[in-house]
Design a protein around this motif. Structure first.
Motif, PDB file in Angstrom:
ATOM      1  N   MET A   1       0.838  -1.191   0.000  1.00  0.00           N
ATOM      2  CA  MET A   1       0.000   0.000   0.000  1.00  0.00           C
ATOM      3  C   MET A   1       0.880   1.251   0.000  1.00  0.00           C
ATOM      4  O   MET A   1       1.789   1.386   0.824  1.00  0.00           O
ATOM      5  CB  MET A   1      -0.913   0.013   1.229  1.00  0.00           C
ATOM      6  N   ARG A   2       0.603   2.160  -0.932  1.00  0.00           N
ATOM      7  CA  ARG A   2       1.437   3.347  -1.083  1.00  0.00           C
ATOM      8  C   ARG A   2       0.949   4.500  -0.208  1.00  0.00           C
ATOM      9  O   ARG A   2      -0.221   4.582   0.137  1.00  0.00           O
ATOM     10  CB  ARG A   2       1.455   3.787  -2.542  1.00  0.00           C
ATOM     11  N   ARG A   3       1.869   5.390   0.123  1.00  0.00           N
ATOM     12  CA  ARG A   3       1.508   6.599   0.857  1.00  0.00           C
ATOM     13  C   ARG A   3       0.945   7.612  -0.131  1.00  0.00           C
ATOM     14  O   ARG A   3       1.352   7.668  -1.294  1.00  0.00           O
ATOM     15  CB  ARG A   3       2.736   7.159   1.570  1.00  0.00           C
ATOM     16  N   VAL A   4       0.002   8.431   0.345  1.00  0.00           N
ATOM     17  CA  VAL A   4      -0.700   9.390  -0.520  1.00  0.00           C
ATOM     18  C   VAL A   4      -0.532  10.792   0.040  1.00  0.00           C
ATOM     19  O   VAL A   4      -0.807  11.035   1.226  1.00  0.00           O
ATOM     20  CB  VAL A   4      -2.202   9.051  -0.619  1.00  0.00           C
ATOM     21  N   VAL A   5      -0.087  11.700  -0.818  1.00  0.00           N
ATOM     22  CA  VAL A   5       0.161  13.063  -0.358  1.00  0.00           C
ATOM     23  C   VAL A   5      -0.544  14.085  -1.243  1.00  0.00           C
ATOM     24  O   VAL A   5      -0.964  13.783  -2.361  1.00  0.00           O
ATOM     25  CB  VAL A   5       1.672  13.383  -0.324  1.00  0.00           C
ATOM     26  N   ILE A   6      -0.677  15.288  -0.711  1.00  0.00           N
ATOM     27  CA  ILE A   6      -1.271  16.417  -1.436  1.00  0.00           C
ATOM     28  C   ILE A   6      -0.158  17.405  -1.741  1.00  0.00           C
ATOM     29  O   ILE A   6       0.565  17.846  -0.844  1.00  0.00           O
ATOM     30  CB  ILE A   6      -2.363  17.088  -0.590  1.00  0.00           C
ATOM     31  N   THR A   7      -0.017  17.757  -3.023  1.00  0.00           N
ATOM     32  CA  THR A   7       1.050  18.672  -3.414  1.00  0.00           C
ATOM     33  C   THR A   7       0.530  19.975  -4.026  1.00  0.00           C
ATOM     34  O   THR A   7       1.314  20.867  -4.343  1.00  0.00           O
ATOM     35  CB  THR A   7       2.010  17.991  -4.408  1.00  0.00           C
ATOM     36  N   GLY A   8      -0.776  20.073  -4.202  1.00  0.00           N
ATOM     37  CA  GLY A   8      -1.349  21.304  -4.744  1.00  0.00           C
ATOM     38  C   GLY A   8      -2.765  21.492  -4.256  1.00  0.00           C
ATOM     39  O   GLY A   8      -3.497  20.514  -4.064  1.00  0.00           O
ATOM     40  N   MET A   9      -3.152  22.747  -4.027  1.00  0.00           N
ATOM     41  CA  MET A   9      -4.537  23.027  -3.632  1.00  0.00           C
ATOM     42  C   MET A   9      -4.980  24.344  -4.241  1.00  0.00           C
ATOM     43  O   MET A   9      -4.181  25.244  -4.500  1.00  0.00           O
ATOM     44  CB  MET A   9      -4.694  23.058  -2.112  1.00  0.00           C
ATOM     45  N   GLY A  10      -6.292  24.442  -4.477  1.00  0.00           N
ATOM     46  CA  GLY A  10      -6.869  25.652  -5.026  1.00  0.00           C
ATOM     47  C   GLY A  10      -8.227  25.910  -4.415  1.00  0.00           C
ATOM     48  O   GLY A  10      -8.918  24.979  -3.993  1.00  0.00           O
ATOM     49  N   ILE A  11      -8.611  27.176  -4.351  1.00  0.00           N
ATOM     50  CA  ILE A  11      -9.876  27.533  -3.709  1.00  0.00           C
ATOM     51  C   ILE A  11     -10.488  28.771  -4.348  1.00  0.00           C
ATOM     52  O   ILE A  11      -9.774  29.717  -4.708  1.00  0.00           O
ATOM     53  CB  ILE A  11      -9.656  27.763  -2.184  1.00  0.00           C
ATOM     54  N   TYR A  12     -11.805  28.730  -4.504  1.00  0.00           N
ATOM     55  CA  TYR A  12     -12.567  29.875  -5.019  1.00  0.00           C
ATOM     56  C   TYR A  12     -13.818  29.948  -4.163  1.00  0.00           C
ATOM     57  O   TYR A  12     -14.800  29.246  -4.405  1.00  0.00           O
ATOM     58  CB  TYR A  12     -12.918  29.649  -6.494  1.00  0.00           C
ATOM     59  N   SER A  13     -13.767  30.766  -3.121  1.00  0.00           N
ATOM     60  CA  SER A  13     -14.861  30.755  -2.147  1.00  0.00           C
ATOM     61  C   SER A  13     -15.263  32.166  -1.747  1.00  0.00           C
ATOM     62  O   SER A  13     -14.639  33.147  -2.164  1.00  0.00           O
ATOM     63  CB  SER A  13     -14.443  29.973  -0.894  1.00  0.00           C
ATOM     64  N   CYS A  14     -16.283  32.245  -0.909  1.00  0.00           N
ATOM     65  CA  CYS A  14     -16.804  33.554  -0.499  1.00  0.00           C
ATOM     66  C   CYS A  14     -15.864  34.282   0.451  1.00  0.00           C
ATOM     67  O   CYS A  14     -16.058  35.470   0.728  1.00  0.00           O
ATOM     68  CB  CYS A  14     -18.198  33.407   0.118  1.00  0.00           C
ATOM     69  N   ILE A  15     -14.823  33.609   0.958  1.00  0.00           N
ATOM     70  CA  ILE A  15     -13.859  34.296   1.831  1.00  0.00           C
ATOM     71  C   ILE A  15     -12.521  34.511   1.118  1.00  0.00           C
ATOM     72  O   ILE A  15     -11.540  34.891   1.749  1.00  0.00           O
ATOM     73  CB  ILE A  15     -13.645  33.559   3.168  1.00  0.00           C
ATOM     74  N   GLY A  16     -12.502  34.290  -0.193  1.00  0.00           N
ATOM     75  CA  GLY A  16     -11.280  34.529  -0.961  1.00  0.00           C
ATOM     76  C   GLY A  16     -11.249  33.705  -2.226  1.00  0.00           C
ATOM     77  O   GLY A  16     -11.780  32.594  -2.261  1.00  0.00           O
ATOM     78  N   VAL A  17     -10.609  34.250  -3.266  1.00  0.00           N
ATOM     79  CA  VAL A  17     -10.594  33.550  -4.551  1.00  0.00           C
ATOM     80  C   VAL A  17      -9.240  32.900  -4.835  1.00  0.00           C
ATOM     81  O   VAL A  17      -8.990  32.463  -5.951  1.00  0.00           O
ATOM     82  CB  VAL A  17     -10.982  34.506  -5.701  1.00  0.00           C
TER      83      VAL A  17
END
Length: 405
Positions: A1-17
């Motif tokens: 079983m491999r390890r899983v990571v997050i390397t990028g994120m994006g957000i477009y919401s009412c508290i910031g784009v």
């Protein structure tokens, strides 16, 4: 079983784009809730909502591409572009690798209404336009993203009410962990318009504190009177740990647990047992103890019954360790289909900037909520592991555990 990571994120919401704007709002405890007169005119009991600017994608997408994009796809596209950029992923990478896409989405009300109104008025279905069918399908987000970015991996939409975005991340995690995919773009999107939330308003679940919009969403507070609808788009680029290290990518966090369950009871009223099972499963899968969780981003939408039952569930699971707890919905309102994904983004921002965002508008918690370690003011403190809860109509529950590397 491999390890899983997050390397990028994006957000477009009412508290910031974007991530920087959202980070500032979270730290300052800034609300994105407003009063929308158009909803009152339309017949809404409550005209409160989160809102985002209308995107202008003319420079990024051709007219032929844009014709298939409803608002939810626009939000998701912006968030996905941000996630790819942060992960150091360009179009050449997307062209030469097998990238999957899983997004949570559970409605396309505005696009459906637009098409039907046109047919009713003109008595001619051909006038709906070639993009009408692609806008109106629940899978509109993933079909548009996979086409525009030329993605060749797993491709489907997860429709699980207000846990949709969270389940998309959970499924992406499992696929990468089991070696079935190396890279998956995951997220959630939620349209913001009067058509999407009319039936919700009819249930009487929205706050009617219209005189003070920024104070209307008050999770865990004894005087809360309902949730505030909102929306936008959130995206995460997930990959195997080995791939991230080989690419030299910055790792934002490692997904170590995904817990899920169904209440098996009332279609809209949540219980305590189902959420508690999801949290326990997430912690067990992460191979940690409840005491290792530093922070819980609660689902808490600001409804009387929902918040109380979640408080009971959190206390049941974490009674011996009492981690920090807050609901970012106090600032954003309930982002519905995207909430499970956006709240992972919000929590990752806290994880990578060593603070815990406040549960604003919390004056006096109810009896069950008072047992939790609720954050009323921003806390400057390092977080190593967090758990994010998402629950939805039909009794669907999802809990995600992420740790810092």
């Amino acid at each position: 079983m491999r390890r899983v990571v997050i390397t990028g994120m994006g957000i477009y919401s009412c508290i910031g784009v974007n991530v920087e704007e959202v980070k500032e709002s979270l730290y300052q405890g800034k609300s994105g809730i407003v009063y929308d007169p158009a909803r009152k005119e339309f017949g809404y009991r409550s005209a409160l909502t989160g809102t985002v600017p209308k995107p202008d994608l003319k420079k990024e997408l051709s007219r032929r591409q844009r014709v298939s994009f409803g608002a939810e796809s626009e939000y998701a596209y912006i968030a996905s572009t941000q996630a790819f950029n942060q992960a150091g992923v360009d179009q050449e990478f997307l062209d030469t690798k097998e990238i999957g896409v899983l997004f949570g989405n559970d409605s396309t009300a505005a696009s459906v209404m637009s098409a039907i109104d046109k047919i009713r008025e003109k008595k001619d279905t051909t006038l709906v336009g070639s993009g009408g069918v692609f806008k109106s399908m629940n899978s509109t987000v993933t079909m548009n993203l996979s086409t525009v970015f030329k993605l060749k991996g797993i491709n489907f939409t997860i429709s699980a009410a207000c846990a949709s975005g969270s389940h998309s991340i959970g499924m992406g995690y499992l696929l990468i962990k089991q070696g079935l995919q190396d890279y998956v773009l995951c997220g959630g999107a939620q349209e913001i318009n009067k058509y999407a939330f009319g039936s919700f308003d009819g249930l009487g679940v929205f706050s009617v504190n219209e005189d003070n919009p920024v104070e209307a969403s008050k999770p865990f507070d004894a005087k809360r009177d309902g949730l505030v609808p909102s929306g936008g788009g959130a995206a995460l680029f997930m990959e195997s740990y080995e791939s991230a290290v080989k690419r030299g990518a910055t790792i934002l966090g490692e997904v170590i647990g995904y817990g899920f369950s169904s209440n098996g009871e009332h279609i809209s009223t949540p219980n305590q047992e189902g959420p508690a099972r999801a949290m326990k499963r997430a912690v067990e899968q992460a191979n940690i103890s409840p005491g290792d969780i530093d922070y819980v981003n609660a689902h808490a939408t600001s409804t009387p019954i929902g918040d109380r039952n979640e408080a009971k569930a959190i206390h049941e699971v974490f009674r011996n360790s009492n981690p920090y707890v807050s609901s970012t919905k106090s600032m954003t309102g309930h982002e519905c289909w995207m909430a499970g994904a956006s709240e992972i983004v919000y929590s990752l921002i806290m994880l990578n900037n060593s603070f815990i965002a406040p549960n604003i508008n919390l004056d006096v918690p109810d009896e069950d909520s008072a047992k939790l370690n609720l954050v009323k003011e921003t806390v400057d403190e390092k977080i190593d592991v967090f758990l994010s809860n998402s629950f939805g109509f039909g009794g669907t529950n999802s809990a995600i555990v992420i740790k810092k590397i």
